[in-house]
Design an enzyme around this catalytic site. Sequence first.
Site, PDB file in Angstrom:
ATOM      1  N   ASN A  41       0.874  -1.184   0.000  1.00 49.12           N
ATOM      2  CA  ASN A  41       0.000   0.000   0.000  1.00 49.12           C
ATOM      3  C   ASN A  41       0.907   1.229   0.000  1.00 49.12           C
ATOM      4  O   ASN A  41       1.539   1.523   1.010  1.00 49.12           O
ATOM      5  CB  ASN A  41      -0.890  -0.031   1.247  1.00 49.12           C
ATOM      6  CG  ASN A  41      -1.655   1.268   1.454  1.00 49.12           C
ATOM      7  OD1 ASN A  41      -1.797   2.064   0.522  1.00 49.12           O
ATOM      8  ND2 ASN A  41      -2.155   1.476   2.660  1.00 49.12           N
ATOM      9  N   TRP A  42       0.940   1.908  -1.135  1.00 46.13           N
ATOM     10  CA  TRP A  42       1.846   3.061  -1.246  1.00 46.13           C
ATOM     11  C   TRP A  42       1.272   4.328  -0.624  1.00 46.13           C
ATOM     12  O   TRP A  42       1.931   5.367  -0.612  1.00 46.13           O
ATOM     13  CB  TRP A  42       2.166   3.324  -2.716  1.00 46.13           C
ATOM     14  CG  TRP A  42       3.159   2.382  -3.315  1.00 46.13           C
ATOM     15  CD1 TRP A  42       3.802   1.346  -2.689  1.00 46.13           C
ATOM     16  CD2 TRP A  42       3.631   2.380  -4.661  1.00 46.13           C
ATOM     17  NE1 TRP A  42       4.645   0.715  -3.565  1.00 46.13           N
ATOM     18  CE2 TRP A  42       4.562   1.335  -4.779  1.00 46.13           C
ATOM     19  CE3 TRP A  42       3.365   3.170  -5.789  1.00 46.13           C
ATOM     20  CZ2 TRP A  42       5.234   1.057  -5.987  1.00 46.13           C
ATOM     21  CZ3 TRP A  42       4.012   2.900  -6.987  1.00 46.13           C
ATOM     22  CH2 TRP A  42       4.938   1.849  -7.081  1.00 46.13           C
ATOM     23  N   LYS A  43       0.029   4.296  -0.196  1.00 44.69           N
ATOM     24  CA  LYS A  43      -0.616   5.494   0.365  1.00 44.69           C
ATOM     25  C   LYS A  43      -0.446   6.674  -0.611  1.00 44.69           C
ATOM     26  O   LYS A  43      -0.592   6.476  -1.812  1.00 44.69           O
ATOM     27  CB  LYS A  43      -0.045   5.803   1.746  1.00 44.69           C
ATOM     28  CG  LYS A  43       0.006   4.554   2.621  1.00 44.69           C
ATOM     29  CD  LYS A  43       0.256   4.845   4.058  1.00 44.69           C
ATOM     30  CE  LYS A  43       0.436   3.535   4.800  1.00 44.69           C
ATOM     31  NZ  LYS A  43       0.323   3.665   6.223  1.00 44.69           N
ATOM     32  N   HIS A  86      -9.314   1.021   5.264  1.00 40.24           N
ATOM     33  CA  HIS A  86      -8.000   1.185   5.896  1.00 40.24           C
ATOM     34  C   HIS A  86      -8.156   2.118   7.103  1.00 40.24           C
ATOM     35  O   HIS A  86      -8.966   3.050   7.074  1.00 40.24           O
ATOM     36  CB  HIS A  86      -7.008   1.771   4.885  1.00 40.24           C
ATOM     37  CG  HIS A  86      -5.598   1.773   5.384  1.00 40.24           C
ATOM     38  ND1 HIS A  86      -5.130   2.732   6.242  1.00 40.24           N
ATOM     39  CD2 HIS A  86      -4.570   0.925   5.172  1.00 40.24           C
ATOM     40  CE1 HIS A  86      -3.860   2.474   6.527  1.00 40.24           C
ATOM     41  NE2 HIS A  86      -3.490   1.381   5.888  1.00 40.24           N
ATOM     42  N   GLU A 142      -6.539   4.548   8.123  1.00 42.81           N
ATOM     43  CA  GLU A 142      -6.389   5.986   7.846  1.00 42.81           C
ATOM     44  C   GLU A 142      -7.677   6.537   7.249  1.00 42.81           C
ATOM     45  O   GLU A 142      -8.066   7.679   7.527  1.00 42.81           O
ATOM     46  CB  GLU A 142      -5.180   6.205   6.916  1.00 42.81           C
ATOM     47  CG  GLU A 142      -3.877   6.002   7.675  1.00 42.81           C
ATOM     48  CD  GLU A 142      -2.709   5.491   6.841  1.00 42.81           C
ATOM     49  OE1 GLU A 142      -2.766   5.579   5.604  1.00 42.81           O
ATOM     50  OE2 GLU A 142      -1.749   4.995   7.457  1.00 42.81           O
ATOM     51  N   GLU A 148      -5.114  -5.140  10.677  1.00 42.37           N
ATOM     52  CA  GLU A 148      -4.120  -4.080  10.802  1.00 42.37           C
ATOM     53  C   GLU A 148      -4.328  -3.344  12.130  1.00 42.37           C
ATOM     54  O   GLU A 148      -5.131  -2.398  12.190  1.00 42.37           O
ATOM     55  CB  GLU A 148      -4.262  -3.101   9.642  1.00 42.37           C
ATOM     56  CG  GLU A 148      -3.954  -3.734   8.294  1.00 42.37           C
ATOM     57  CD  GLU A 148      -3.271  -2.744   7.367  1.00 42.37           C
ATOM     58  OE1 GLU A 148      -2.202  -3.071   6.864  1.00 42.37           O
ATOM     59  OE2 GLU A 148      -3.800  -1.639   7.174  1.00 42.37           O
ATOM     60  N   GLY A 163       2.782   2.124  10.543  1.00 43.67           N
ATOM     61  CA  GLY A 163       3.700   3.245  10.359  1.00 43.67           C
ATOM     62  C   GLY A 163       4.442   3.642  11.624  1.00 43.67           C
ATOM     63  O   GLY A 163       5.053   4.711  11.678  1.00 43.67           O
ATOM     64  N   SER A 174       3.792  -2.366  10.148  1.00 44.81           N
ATOM     65  CA  SER A 174       5.257  -2.359  10.263  1.00 44.81           C
ATOM     66  C   SER A 174       5.899  -3.687   9.878  1.00 44.81           C
ATOM     67  O   SER A 174       6.850  -4.131  10.517  1.00 44.81           O
ATOM     68  CB  SER A 174       5.678  -1.935  11.672  1.00 44.81           C
ATOM     69  OG  SER A 174       5.241  -0.606  11.936  1.00 44.81           O
ATOM     70  N   GLY A 211       2.918  -1.177   4.184  1.00 41.29           N
ATOM     71  CA  GLY A 211       2.948   0.237   3.805  1.00 41.29           C
ATOM     72  C   GLY A 211       4.368   0.672   3.479  1.00 41.29           C
ATOM     73  O   GLY A 211       4.883   0.448   2.392  1.00 41.29           O
ATOM     74  N   GLY A 212       5.039   1.265   4.472  1.00 38.95           N
ATOM     75  CA  GLY A 212       6.353   1.879   4.258  1.00 38.95           C
ATOM     76  C   GLY A 212       7.357   1.004   3.523  1.00 38.95           C
ATOM     77  O   GLY A 212       8.036   1.469   2.595  1.00 38.95           O
TER      78      GLY A 212
HETATM   79  C1  PEP Z   1      -0.498   0.049   5.911  1.00 40.05           C
HETATM   80  O1  PEP Z   1      -0.466   1.158   5.420  1.00 40.05           O
HETATM   81  O2  PEP Z   1      -1.469  -0.674   5.692  1.00 40.05           O
HETATM   82  C2  PEP Z   1       0.621  -0.395   6.743  1.00 40.05           C
HETATM   83  C3  PEP Z   1       0.538  -1.567   7.290  1.00 40.05           C
HETATM   84  O3  PEP Z   1       1.686   0.475   6.896  1.00 40.05           O
HETATM   85  P1  PEP Z   1       3.128   0.140   7.526  1.00 40.05           P
HETATM   86  O4  PEP Z   1       3.599  -1.158   6.903  1.00 40.05           O
HETATM   87  O5  PEP Z   1       3.994   1.295   7.126  1.00 40.05           O
HETATM   88  O6  PEP Z   1       2.963   0.006   8.995  1.00 40.05           O
END
Ligand code: PEP
Length: 245
Positions: free
Chosen positions: A4-6, A90, A92, A163, A169, A209, A230-231
């Site tokens: 997930n590049w956000k 999600h 966010e 999640e 993040g 993470s 994500g990251g």
């Molecule tokens: C996400 O955005 O769904 C996520 C899990 O982010 P991260 O891996 O950066 O915690």
Amino acid sequence: MAGNWKMYKTPADTASFFAKFNSLVAAAQHCEILICPPTLDVTTAVEATRGTNVMVGAQNVYPGKEGAFTGEHSGYLLKSAGCTHVIIGHSERRQFFHDSDPEVVFKKTVAALEAGLTPIVCVGEMLAEREGGKTEEILVQQFREGLASLTAEQFAKVVVAYEPVWAIGTGKTATPQIASDAHAVIRKEAAALFGQPAASALRILYGGSVKPDNAKTLMAEKEMNGVLVGGASLDPESFSKIVNY
Ligand code: PEP
């Protein structure tokens, strides 16, 4: 294995990413690989992954086919652009864009399915909810709000992502045991609503993470069917290491 590049990467960044990433995961046959870039990058991503084992998804969908909804993208538009999947609910979006309102996740899930997209429906508790002993209650509530009214046929096409909001993040990964216990709660609820065979077949991803150095330990848990990253999905080397854990 989903990335997930956000709200990161331009179309040019997207082309550069796939120029490296595709060959790093070309031999991976043990999993499906998905990148969900910003909607503006979908066309570039679809072109860059044509003929490869990498799929492209979206990060949100508007329920409805077309209409006067400024700034939104329907499942129909996403599918036409080449998306195969869409992330729904999600944390966010739940926190900042009203996706926690009753029925929103359900409506978006149905819209995705009607457009022929695979919905990846996210559930997860906030830190205060975990500390207050409410994790199970929250997971069951979010699962029911989003998915309980689906038909068995619709439910069979859904992927769920657990999640925990406190792990997204933050660099704080859930321990394999925490993730596994949460997945078991989700699977138990799936069995209660849709029957054991449907629950056993349900794919549940963990997100929060995930990094190259913890992917293997997480994936060793029997409840774990994949990860949502994500990251660490922004860098081709890093995400390829997760894919090839
Ligand atoms: C996400 O955005 O769904 C996520 C899990 O982010 P991260 O891996 O950066 O915690």
